[in-house]
Design an enzyme around this catalytic site. Sequence first.
Site, PDB file in Angstrom:
ATOM      1  N   SER A   1      41.566  37.682  40.826  1.00 43.96           N
ATOM      2  CA  SER A   1      41.407  36.996  41.917  1.00 43.96           C
ATOM      3  C   SER A   1      42.166  37.538  43.881  1.00 43.96           C
ATOM      4  CB  SER A   1      42.320  36.030  41.409  1.00 43.96           C
ATOM      5  OG  SER A   1      42.347  35.288  41.331  1.00 43.96           O
TER       6      SER A   1
ATOM      7  N   HIS B   1      37.390  34.307  45.478  1.00 45.23           N
ATOM      8  CA  HIS B   1      36.472  35.401  44.266  1.00 45.23           C
ATOM      9  C   HIS B   1      35.140  35.316  44.785  1.00 45.23           C
ATOM     10  CE1 HIS B   1      38.364  35.216  40.384  1.00 45.23           C
ATOM     11  NE2 HIS B   1      38.767  34.167  41.225  1.00 45.23           N
TER      12      HIS B   1
ATOM     13  N   HIS C   1      36.196  30.393  35.499  1.00 48.07           N
ATOM     14  CA  HIS C   1      37.364  30.440  34.888  1.00 48.07           C
ATOM     15  C   HIS C   1      37.098  28.624  33.558  1.00 48.07           C
ATOM     16  CE1 HIS C   1      39.042  32.223  37.927  1.00 48.07           C
ATOM     17  NE2 HIS C   1      39.282  33.187  37.490  1.00 48.07           N
TER      18      HIS C   1
ATOM     19  N   TYR D   1      39.464  27.093  33.146  1.00 49.21           N
ATOM     20  CA  TYR D   1      39.827  26.024  33.602  1.00 49.21           C
ATOM     21  C   TYR D   1      38.962  24.908  34.794  1.00 49.21           C
ATOM     22  CZ  TYR D   1      41.193  29.189  37.250  1.00 49.21           C
ATOM     23  OH  TYR D   1      41.281  29.989  38.540  1.00 49.21           O
ATOM     24  N   GLU D   2      37.529  25.691  35.574  1.00 51.60           N
ATOM     25  CA  GLU D   2      36.952  24.805  36.094  1.00 51.60           C
ATOM     26  C   GLU D   2      36.271  24.624  35.838  1.00 51.60           C
ATOM     27  OE1 GLU D   2      35.582  27.892  39.685  1.00 51.60           O
ATOM     28  OE2 GLU D   2      36.457  29.152  37.389  1.00 51.60           O
TER      29      GLU D   2
ATOM     30  N   ALA E   1      43.618  38.639  38.115  1.00 47.99           N
ATOM     31  CA  ALA E   1      45.798  39.026  39.297  1.00 47.99           C
ATOM     32  C   ALA E   1      47.205  37.728  37.848  1.00 47.99           C
ATOM     33  CB  ALA E   1      45.338  38.042  40.232  1.00 47.99           C
TER      34      ALA E   1
ATOM     35  N   MET F   1      45.299  33.455  33.634  1.00 48.22           N
ATOM     36  CA  MET F   1      44.569  32.741  32.780  1.00 48.22           C
ATOM     37  C   MET F   1      42.699  32.646  32.583  1.00 48.22           C
ATOM     38  SD  MET F   1      45.571  29.580  35.659  1.00 48.22           S
ATOM     39  CE  MET F   1      47.541  29.239  36.731  1.00 48.22           C
ATOM     40  N   SER F   2      42.646  34.246  32.431  1.00 40.22           N
ATOM     41  CA  SER F   2      41.557  34.884  32.786  1.00 40.22           C
ATOM     42  C   SER F   2      40.934  36.109  31.431  1.00 40.22           C
ATOM     43  CB  SER F   2      40.884  34.897  33.576  1.00 40.22           C
ATOM     44  OG  SER F   2      42.410  36.202  33.884  1.00 40.22           O
TER      45      SER F   2
ATOM     46  N   ASN G   1      53.023  38.271  40.472  1.00 42.78           N
ATOM     47  CA  ASN G   1      54.773  37.811  41.329  1.00 42.78           C
ATOM     48  C   ASN G   1      54.349  38.292  39.640  1.00 42.78           C
ATOM     49  OD1 ASN G   1      51.803  35.939  40.671  1.00 42.78           O
ATOM     50  ND2 ASN G   1      53.362  35.092  39.338  1.00 42.78           N
TER      51      ASN G   1
ATOM     52  N   HIS H   1      48.770  29.557  45.266  1.00 36.85           N
ATOM     53  CA  HIS H   1      47.721  30.814  44.700  1.00 36.85           C
ATOM     54  C   HIS H   1      47.291  31.641  46.118  1.00 36.85           C
ATOM     55  CE1 HIS H   1      43.861  32.025  43.350  1.00 36.85           C
ATOM     56  NE2 HIS H   1      43.188  31.708  44.740  1.00 36.85           N
TER      57      HIS H   1
HETATM   58  N1  HPA Z   1      50.677  32.407  36.133  1.00 37.86           N
HETATM   59  C1  HPA Z   1      49.749  32.366  35.691  1.00 37.86           C
HETATM   60  N2  HPA Z   1      48.476  33.735  35.722  1.00 37.86           N
HETATM   61  C2  HPA Z   1      48.636  34.578  37.199  1.00 37.86           C
HETATM   62  C3  HPA Z   1      50.051  33.917  37.856  1.00 37.86           C
HETATM   63  C4  HPA Z   1      50.882  33.380  36.823  1.00 37.86           C
HETATM   64  O1  HPA Z   1      52.108  33.469  37.327  1.00 37.86           O
HETATM   65  N3  HPA Z   1      50.007  34.988  38.736  1.00 37.86           N
HETATM   66  C5  HPA Z   1      48.196  34.810  38.835  1.00 37.86           C
HETATM   67  N4  HPA Z   1      47.643  34.915  38.418  1.00 37.86           N
END
Ligand code: HPA
Length: 283
Positions: free
Chosen positions: A27, A58, A80, A82-83, A110, A208-209, A232, A244
């Site tokens: 991302s 993306h 992903h 989750y998609e 990310a 998540m990847s 973050n 996001h």
């Molecule tokens: N959690 C999950 N996925 C993420 C995060 C997070 O804090 N930041 C960027 N992708």
Amino acid sequence: MQQIQDVVEFLEPRMSVRPEVAIILGSGLGAFAEKIDEATSIPYADIPHFQKPSVEGHNGHVIFGKVNGVPVAVLQGRWHFYEGHSMNSVVLPTRALAALGAHTLFLTNAAGGVNLSYKPCDLMVIEDHINFMGDNPLTGKDSVAFGPRFPDMSEPYCKECVVAIEASAERLQIPVQKGVYVGLRGPTYETPAEVRMLRTLGGDAVGMSTVPEAIAARHLGVRVVGISCITNMAAGIEKRTLDHAEVQEAAAQMTDQLSRLIMDALPAISTSAGARSGNPLKR
Ligand code: HPA
């Protein structure tokens, strides 16, 4: 297997180089593509069985070319779990690029910082992962065509490559962390209690990847390298909510440092002793 063959037959005549390293951009990290010399770019929409990434940030191109002299294939964006895609579909690009010759898979993402000593905008070299996605791309009978039923995962991320990245980081004066990436299914960000649990269990970053691709690559005998951009701190650590758009913005800010690090480390990674593939799909 048929889908991989379709992708390979489509890409092979169109690629400008035979890739040694496949790079997947997470991302907000798509701008790395500007570093590619002699680039040929192919939209996902043209490639059989490739999904158009539905998530903002993306881009959806495969780019063949050279980075710092190393032949690469760069996937600008991933799709992903989750998609709603199956694990098999999520790892199709990994398997196809391995079949086209890549001996090393370089994953970027990310991620949220779980380790309290991290801060936003840190880069974390992935040393290991925890699969908390509740699924595995090797589930089912078909995956034995690609590798063993019970693949060894004692070196999920290439140790030699971690050393090469640390050497580059030192040369470039870019601070890096090293740690364990926890892959969750998403798409919700974690709760504060989940983040405390992940820390207790040894996680340093969460996302998540990455985990499916790393598993599929190791199954093929392809080496894996990974860097997380800590966009973050994970939920509950700082007094703020997660968003996001902010994750993407932070990733975009980190692209330059990440790109310089990857560029500098690539020659050492592609010529290091372990860069010989036992990959059964390689043509
Ligand atoms: N959690 C999950 N996925 C993420 C995060 C997070 O804090 N930041 C960027 N992708």
